[in-house]
Design a protein around this motif. Structure first.
Motif, PDB file in Angstrom:
ATOM      1  N   GLN A  81     -28.610 -37.998  -2.269  1.00 52.16           N
ATOM      2  CA  GLN A  81     -28.748 -39.063  -1.851  1.00 52.16           C
ATOM      3  C   GLN A  81     -30.280 -39.246  -0.349  1.00 52.16           C
ATOM      4  OE1 GLN A  81     -25.964 -41.611  -1.410  1.00 52.16           O
ATOM      5  NE2 GLN A  81     -26.842 -42.933  -2.927  1.00 52.16           N
ATOM      6  N   SER A  82     -29.634 -37.956   0.561  1.00 56.59           N
ATOM      7  CA  SER A  82     -30.422 -37.334   1.284  1.00 56.59           C
ATOM      8  C   SER A  82     -30.861 -37.205   1.316  1.00 56.59           C
ATOM      9  CB  SER A  82     -29.298 -36.542   2.957  1.00 56.59           C
ATOM     10  OG  SER A  82     -30.406 -37.169   3.852  1.00 56.59           O
ATOM     11  N   VAL A  83     -32.225 -36.636   0.578  1.00 60.54           N
ATOM     12  CA  VAL A  83     -32.766 -35.270   0.020  1.00 60.54           C
ATOM     13  C   VAL A  83     -33.661 -36.024  -1.007  1.00 60.54           C
ATOM     14  CG1 VAL A  83     -33.924 -33.911  -1.468  1.00 60.54           C
ATOM     15  CG2 VAL A  83     -32.104 -33.185  -0.020  1.00 60.54           C
ATOM     16  N   VAL A  84     -32.956 -37.041  -1.722  1.00 61.52           N
ATOM     17  CA  VAL A  84     -34.397 -37.930  -2.758  1.00 61.52           C
ATOM     18  C   VAL A  84     -34.725 -39.170  -1.538  1.00 61.52           C
ATOM     19  CG1 VAL A  84     -34.340 -40.032  -4.079  1.00 61.52           C
ATOM     20  CG2 VAL A  84     -33.285 -37.731  -4.500  1.00 61.52           C
ATOM     21  N   LEU A  85     -34.444 -39.831  -0.237  1.00 60.37           N
ATOM     22  CA  LEU A  85     -35.102 -41.038  -0.216  1.00 60.37           C
ATOM     23  C   LEU A  85     -35.506 -39.927   1.869  1.00 60.37           C
ATOM     24  CD1 LEU A  85     -32.068 -42.704   1.151  1.00 60.37           C
ATOM     25  CD2 LEU A  85     -33.922 -43.225  -0.109  1.00 60.37           C
ATOM     26  N   GLY A  86     -35.111 -38.395   2.013  1.00 62.35           N
ATOM     27  CA  GLY A  86     -36.486 -38.257   2.583  1.00 62.35           C
ATOM     28  C   GLY A  86     -37.188 -37.667   1.779  1.00 62.35           C
ATOM     29  N   ILE A  87     -37.576 -37.400   1.153  1.00 59.79           N
ATOM     30  CA  ILE A  87     -38.775 -37.107   0.128  1.00 59.79           C
ATOM     31  C   ILE A  87     -39.753 -38.370   0.112  1.00 59.79           C
ATOM     32  CG2 ILE A  87     -39.559 -36.590  -1.760  1.00 59.79           C
ATOM     33  CD1 ILE A  87     -37.698 -33.808  -2.078  1.00 59.79           C
ATOM     34  N   VAL A  88     -38.912 -38.554   0.138  1.00 57.06           N
ATOM     35  CA  VAL A  88     -39.521 -40.701  -0.342  1.00 57.06           C
ATOM     36  C   VAL A  88     -40.317 -40.889   0.473  1.00 57.06           C
ATOM     37  CG1 VAL A  88     -39.731 -42.566  -0.633  1.00 57.06           C
ATOM     38  CG2 VAL A  88     -38.052 -41.426  -2.444  1.00 57.06           C
ATOM     39  N   ASP A 129     -32.130 -49.476  -2.870  1.00 60.39           N
ATOM     40  CA  ASP A 129     -31.468 -50.274  -4.007  1.00 60.39           C
ATOM     41  C   ASP A 129     -31.199 -49.965  -5.195  1.00 60.39           C
ATOM     42  OD1 ASP A 129     -31.375 -53.164  -3.742  1.00 60.39           O
ATOM     43  OD2 ASP A 129     -31.362 -52.805  -5.877  1.00 60.39           O
ATOM     44  N   LEU A 130     -31.809 -48.631  -5.099  1.00 62.02           N
ATOM     45  CA  LEU A 130     -31.267 -48.280  -7.209  1.00 62.02           C
ATOM     46  C   LEU A 130     -30.542 -47.090  -7.099  1.00 62.02           C
ATOM     47  CD1 LEU A 130     -35.219 -47.381  -8.201  1.00 62.02           C
ATOM     48  CD2 LEU A 130     -33.897 -49.297  -8.940  1.00 62.02           C
ATOM     49  N   LEU A 131     -30.790 -47.004  -5.498  1.00 63.26           N
ATOM     50  CA  LEU A 131     -29.547 -45.343  -5.141  1.00 63.26           C
ATOM     51  C   LEU A 131     -27.921 -46.440  -5.110  1.00 63.26           C
ATOM     52  CD1 LEU A 131     -31.415 -43.172  -3.574  1.00 63.26           C
ATOM     53  CD2 LEU A 131     -30.832 -42.614  -6.140  1.00 63.26           C
ATOM     54  N   ASN A 132     -28.106 -47.787  -4.883  1.00 65.32           N
ATOM     55  CA  ASN A 132     -27.320 -48.100  -4.314  1.00 65.32           C
ATOM     56  C   ASN A 132     -26.546 -47.797  -2.550  1.00 65.32           C
ATOM     57  OD1 ASN A 132     -24.994 -50.587  -3.916  1.00 65.32           O
ATOM     58  ND2 ASN A 132     -23.760 -48.938  -5.024  1.00 65.32           N
ATOM     59  N   TYR A 133     -27.784 -47.778  -2.087  1.00 66.09           N
ATOM     60  CA  TYR A 133     -27.547 -47.540  -0.212  1.00 66.09           C
ATOM     61  C   TYR A 133     -28.218 -48.301   0.385  1.00 66.09           C
ATOM     62  CZ  TYR A 133     -27.578 -44.365   4.025  1.00 66.09           C
ATOM     63  OH  TYR A 133     -26.836 -43.949   5.251  1.00 66.09           O
TER      64      TYR A 133
END
Length: 266
Positions: free
Chosen positions: A8-15, A35-39
């Motif tokens: 989750q952290s990696v994906v959101l950091g890249i985004v 929202d999609l990652l439920n975070y």
């Protein structure tokens, strides 16, 4: 931190890193991705603040030599003062409107539907601007007047709407006001530094209690990921605008916004 949290952290950091300086809205992408990652929730908002700081530092690192020349030149170089004053003038409108409307924007506009509509509208505006035949009046950031900086600053105010894109508003606004594509892009990068430091500092002040209970490992991964992905995005965009227009980003915004609108409609 478990594997799911790490991813989750990696994906959101890249985004965050890839979208912060492209004209496609980092805030919008983070809202939809979260929202999609439920975070979601207060910790998610605090996490966004931290990874935005990583993206800001990427700009500072990329332009470190130019920034150091400006700092050293403030004692005797009028061009350095002119550059700094343009940044100050450019950041004032969004600072005033941001402080005045911060609570209302966070309460009513931070949702996927608003983001989807703003993505589509912003994409259509890019199409319109790119179709306008125009000869740029300003081809270098150092040629900008204080009025040019103020106009771009007011264009940046529209980026307070999630999904609009700060870089998109400043770059496309700059082009509308007579800046070349390259100079508008470069000024957008420089203007991001004071704008994002002020916005991040304000958010840190407002969320100080939340920062005491964060997962440091989770936040550190997102911060580092955002820094390096933002660095790649900055370098890539600079190379891209030398030979291309922004229509590909307009298509992306319209298509992604339409998919998001369809997905999140009640």
């Amino acid at each position: 931190m478990d594997l799911i949290s790490f991813l989750q952290s990696v994906v959101l950091g890249i985004v965050e890193g890839l979208t912060e300086f492209l004209p496609i809205s980092s805030t919008g992408h983070l809202i939809i991705s979260g929202d999609l990652l439920n975070y979601t929730g207060e910790q998610a908002k605090t996490f966004e603040i931290v990874i935005q700081l990583g993206a800001i530092l990427a700009v500072c690192y990329h332009y470190r030599e130019r920034l150091m020349r400006v700092i050293r030149g403030l004692q005797s170089d009028s061009a350095a003062w002119h550059f700094v004053m343009n940044l100050v003038i450019g950041v004032v409108p969004s600072a005033i409107f941001g402080l005045a409307l911060h609570g209302l924007i966070k309460k009513y506009l931070f949702n996927p539907l608003v983001v989807a509509v703003a993505l589509i509208v912003g994409g259509l505006i890019i199409f319109v601007v790119e179709r306008r035949p125009s000869e740029p009046r300003v081809v270098d950031v150092d040629q900008m007047s204080w009025l040019d900086a103020l106009k771009v600053g007011f264009a940046q105010v529209f980026s307070l709407i999630p999904g609009t894109s700060r870089s998109g508003a400043t770059i496309i606004g700059g082009m509308l006001f007579g800046l070349s594509r390259q100079s508008a892009t470069e000024f957008s990068f420089f203007l991001a530094i004071p704008t994002m430091f002020l916005a991040t500092g304000y958010d840190v002040f407002k969320s100080w209690e939340s920062l005491a209970n964060v997962d440091l490992g989770f936040f550190a991964v997102g911060f580092v990921t955002a820094f390096f992905s933002a660095l790649l995005a900055i370098k890539g965009l600079i190379r891209y605008v030398a030979h291309h227009d922004f229509r590909i980003f307009a298509w992306y915004r319209v298509i992604f916004g339409a998919i998001a609108l369809f997905y999140f409609l009640p």
